[in-house]
Enzyme design. Structure first.
Site, PDB file in Angstrom:
ATOM      1  N   ASN A 294       0.874  -1.270   0.000  1.00 35.04           N
ATOM      2  CA  ASN A 294      -0.045   0.169  -0.095  1.00 35.04           C
ATOM      3  C   ASN A 294       0.922   1.176   0.168  1.00 35.04           C
ATOM      4  OD1 ASN A 294      -1.594   2.159   0.476  1.00 35.04           O
ATOM      5  ND2 ASN A 294      -2.444   1.396   2.498  1.00 35.04           N
ATOM      6  N   PRO A 295       0.958   2.084  -1.246  1.00 33.45           N
ATOM      7  CA  PRO A 295       1.786   2.882  -1.144  1.00 33.45           C
ATOM      8  C   PRO A 295       1.465   4.243  -0.220  1.00 33.45           C
ATOM      9  CG  PRO A 295       0.675   2.875  -3.371  1.00 33.45           C
ATOM     10  CD  PRO A 295       0.371   1.707  -2.565  1.00 33.45           C
TER      11      PRO A 295
ATOM     12  N   GLU B  79      -3.738   0.241  -5.717  1.00 32.07           N
ATOM     13  CA  GLU B  79      -4.070   1.529  -6.636  1.00 32.07           C
ATOM     14  C   GLU B  79      -5.391   2.047  -5.905  1.00 32.07           C
ATOM     15  OE1 GLU B  79      -4.909   0.042 -10.455  1.00 32.07           O
ATOM     16  OE2 GLU B  79      -2.895  -0.491 -10.830  1.00 32.07           O
TER      17      GLU B  79
ATOM     18  N   ASN C 155      -9.533  -1.674  -1.169  1.00 32.69           N
ATOM     19  CA  ASN C 155     -10.307  -2.653  -1.330  1.00 32.69           C
ATOM     20  C   ASN C 155      -9.514  -3.257  -2.808  1.00 32.69           C
ATOM     21  OD1 ASN C 155     -11.599  -3.089   0.760  1.00 32.69           O
ATOM     22  ND2 ASN C 155     -13.192  -1.831  -0.128  1.00 32.69           N
TER      23      ASN C 155
ATOM     24  N   GLY D 229      -0.256  -1.029   6.972  1.00 36.85           N
ATOM     25  CA  GLY D 229      -0.617  -1.111   8.522  1.00 36.85           C
ATOM     26  C   GLY D 229      -1.613  -2.128   8.874  1.00 36.85           C
ATOM     27  N   ASP D 230      -2.473  -2.076  10.033  1.00 34.96           N
ATOM     28  CA  ASP D 230      -3.253  -3.007  10.383  1.00 34.96           C
ATOM     29  C   ASP D 230      -4.488  -3.180   9.280  1.00 34.96           C
ATOM     30  OD1 ASP D 230      -2.008  -3.826  12.470  1.00 34.96           O
ATOM     31  OD2 ASP D 230      -2.893  -2.117  13.704  1.00 34.96           O
TER      32      ASP D 230
ATOM     33  N   GLY E  54       2.741   0.706   8.440  1.00 34.54           N
ATOM     34  CA  GLY E  54       1.614   1.599   8.550  1.00 34.54           C
ATOM     35  C   GLY E  54       1.635   2.675   9.869  1.00 34.54           C
TER      36      GLY E  54
ATOM     37  N   ASP F 225     -11.325  -3.087  14.119  1.00 38.99           N
ATOM     38  CA  ASP F 225      -9.858  -3.120  13.568  1.00 38.99           C
ATOM     39  C   ASP F 225      -9.725  -1.860  12.685  1.00 38.99           C
ATOM     40  OD1 ASP F 225      -9.704  -5.577  14.474  1.00 38.99           O
ATOM     41  OD2 ASP F 225      -9.517  -6.621  12.469  1.00 38.99           O
TER      42      ASP F 225
END
Ligand SMILES: Nc1ncnc2c1ncn2[C@@H]1O[C@H](COP(=O)(O)OP(=O)(O)OP(=O)(O)O)[C@@H](O)[C@H]1O
Length: 544
Positions: A111-112, A144, A147, A171-172, A213, A498
């Site tokens: 995840n950028p 991108e 989800n 991250g989480d 994260g 979460d």
């Protein structure tokens, strides 16, 4: 690894990889000759004997402290290049053995936008070189949008049957997305509908997490640190740990899976506020936390919970969940014997629980009773009250900000969650609770707190007219009081699931023992020596 006289032995369980190197003339290395052999009785050890010049390096794990792992090269000289290559090949082959359970093919999601937006660089600089050293084939996917990873998993675009695991760099929130995608894919693949009270099926592949994260709770709780290199090494060594997963239903409809925290009241309000302040970066949590604390809102609700049948196990029992934890091992074994077996109530803890509750009841104007109908199991309890916070954690939730975590003795894979109910209290009292939680100090003598180890629970806000009678002790509530109570009960919070907001307050939650396996060893007991840490962890190498 040990070095004695003319022999060296490397524990292959802790070898990251092997590569050819040019050995500097004066290096203090070992080499080996004709008598070097693979010991068939100890398949993970290769004995070596010293001799001559060309070489290779074996990269092994070291433990500099604070649960961090690092790499160290041990170099060996050989008398010719063919012998050198034979050894490299032999070690690589040995590492591929099924007994090690090392991943060979992984799909990596990055995840950028995680945390400080450094996930891509962290992956390229620190993770990828180690995966290459360990001969792991990687399919790299930079997400991108939100989800993206989940959709790829659910639509089976990744041919999951051909890989050993998924890795998320983030991250989480990113982990939660991957977990939900994998479990939904697994259910769909078996034509199981995800609905109220369905039995989820454990996926065949493991998930690894590289912490990048703002919150890295799962990594911290399963490795003892939020360190990128350490997590990469846990993945490479093929470590695995089963973690409990909750299925969460809203208004009797399944909505998602969760693994860390479900929080109503303080934690829900905090998250909802922080979601509107994403521009602040990670500091939004401190800002919104302070705001929720000052508001000191309390919400009426009814909580029904089913206690764990193991009455010896309690959120305050001071039994830490370390790597190789007996409680989780036993839960895992009985779970694999029968996942559908209905838990038999031990019964013994009933009176004890009622005694423990009495102070809390006084404080919160709550009540407790056994129930009928679907809640007829004698381990079910009900509490009605006004709560500042209702938190349920499935793991200790240790993190950099609070190393002991929200419930320091919560287990990763015992099939239970720790339910922590904070009844209406003053700001000072709540601050005391928060500070004690952050420092991992005793909270059981705070009479506005109630903690239980439970298998499932449900929460319902008391917003119906008929609920007013259960809140008030009076049978005929005066009209003026009725109006005031109505106003108070109509105010509800949201759930923090979460790190995702669930707007509807009425939920039910059930824990599924060790539903998912992570690439992690668990937190190593700091009181053990390094060789004991190696031996207590991996079921594949259980010597018994
Ligand atoms: N490319 C993307 N663009 C925007 N959002 C993304 C992208 N990829 C993943 N996400 C979503 O971003 C959310 C947060 O991701 P992640 O947990 O990695 O970062 P974080 O900084 O720790 O955030 P948080 O602390 O809010 O969870 C996840 O819910 C994930 O679904």
């Amino acid at each position: 690894m040990y070095l004695s006289g003319h022999e060296a032995s490397l524990d292959l369980r802790e070898v990251v990889g092997v590569k050819a190197v040019k050995i500097p003339a004066k290096s203090s290395t070992l080499s080996f000759g004709k008598n070097a052999k693979v010991d068939e009785n100890v398949p993970y050890c290769i004995e070596m004997q010293p001799i001559g010049p060309l070489g290779f390096s074996v990269v092994i794990i070291t433990r500099p402290g604070n649960h961090r792992w690092r790499c160290k090269q041990v170099s060996f000289q050989c008398k010719d290049s063919s012998l050198c290559h034979q050894w490299i090949t032999a070690i690589k082959e040995a590492l591929k053995s099924e007994a090690f359970c090392r991943p060979k093919k992984l799909v990596v999601f990055v995840n950028p936008f995680s945390g400080k937006k450094k996930a891509v660089k962290l992956y390229r600089d620190k993770v990828l070189p180690l995966f290459e050293l360990a001969d792991i084939h990687v399919t790299y996917i930079e997400t991108e949008r939100q989800n993206h990873a989940r959709d790829l998993l659910v639509q089976n675009s990744l041919d999951l049957k051909r890989i050993d695991g998924l890795v998320c760099v983030g991250g989480d929130g990113m982990f939660s997305e991957v977990l939900n995608g994998l479990l939904t894919f697994t259910a769909h693949d078996l034509h199981i509908e995800e609905m109220d009270r369905f039995e989820p099926v454990a996926p065949d592949i493991r998930i690894g997490i590289i912490p990048a994260g703002s919150t890295n709770t799962i990594v911290y709780t399963t490795t003892g640190t939020s360190d990128v290199v350490t997590s990469t090494l846990h993945i490479i060594l093929g470590d695995q740990i089963g973690i409990d997963v909750n299925s969460v239903n809203v208004n009797d409809q399944f909505v998602r899976y969760s693994v860390t925290l479900l929080g109503y009241g303080y934690m829900g309000d905090l998250l909802k506020d922080s979601d509107n302040k994403r521009w602040m970066g990670p500091s939004r949590y401190s800002w919104s936390g302070t705001k929720s604390f000052l508001a000191n809102n309390a919400y009426y609700g009814e909580i029904k919970y089913r206690l764990s049948s193991n009455s010896d196990s309690h959120p305050t029992d001071a039994v830490k969940c370390y790597s190789g934890c007996d409680i989780c091992s036993m839960a895992g074994q009985s779970n694999s014997r029968s996942t559908s077996k209905v838990e038999i109530s031990a019964g013994r803890d009933t009176d004890l629980q009622l005694d423990e509750q009495s102070d809390f009841m006084k404080h919160s104007n709550s009540q407790s009773s056994d129930l009928s109908g679907s809640y007829s199991d004698s381990n079910w309890r009900t509490v009605i009250g006004k709560f500042v916070a209702v938190n349920s954690v499935t793991m200790s939730c240790s993190c950099d900000l609070s190393p002991p975590g929200m419930s320091p003795y919560c287990h990763l894979g015992d099939g239970c969650m720790d339910l922590i109910m904070v009844s209406q209290c003053s700001r000072i009292e709540f601050l005391k609770f928060l500070l004690r939680t952050a420092k991992g100090e005793e909270r059981k003598n705070l009479d506005f707190i109630q903690m239980h180890r439970v298998k499932e629970f449900s929460f319902r806000p008391l917003t119906e007219d008929s609920d007013l009678l259960s809140i008030s002790s009076e049978e005929n509530i005066p009209q003026s009081k009725k109006v005031k109570l109505k106003r108070q009960t109509s105010r509800t919070s949201v759930w923090n699931c979460d790190g995702e907001v669930i707007d509807q307050p009425k939920i039910s939650v059930r824990v599924h023992c060790q539903l998912v396996k992570l690439f992690a060893r668990g937190v190593e007991d700091p009181s053990l020596q390094d060789d004991q840490k190696r031996n207590c962890c991996s079921p594949s190498f259980d010597n018994s």
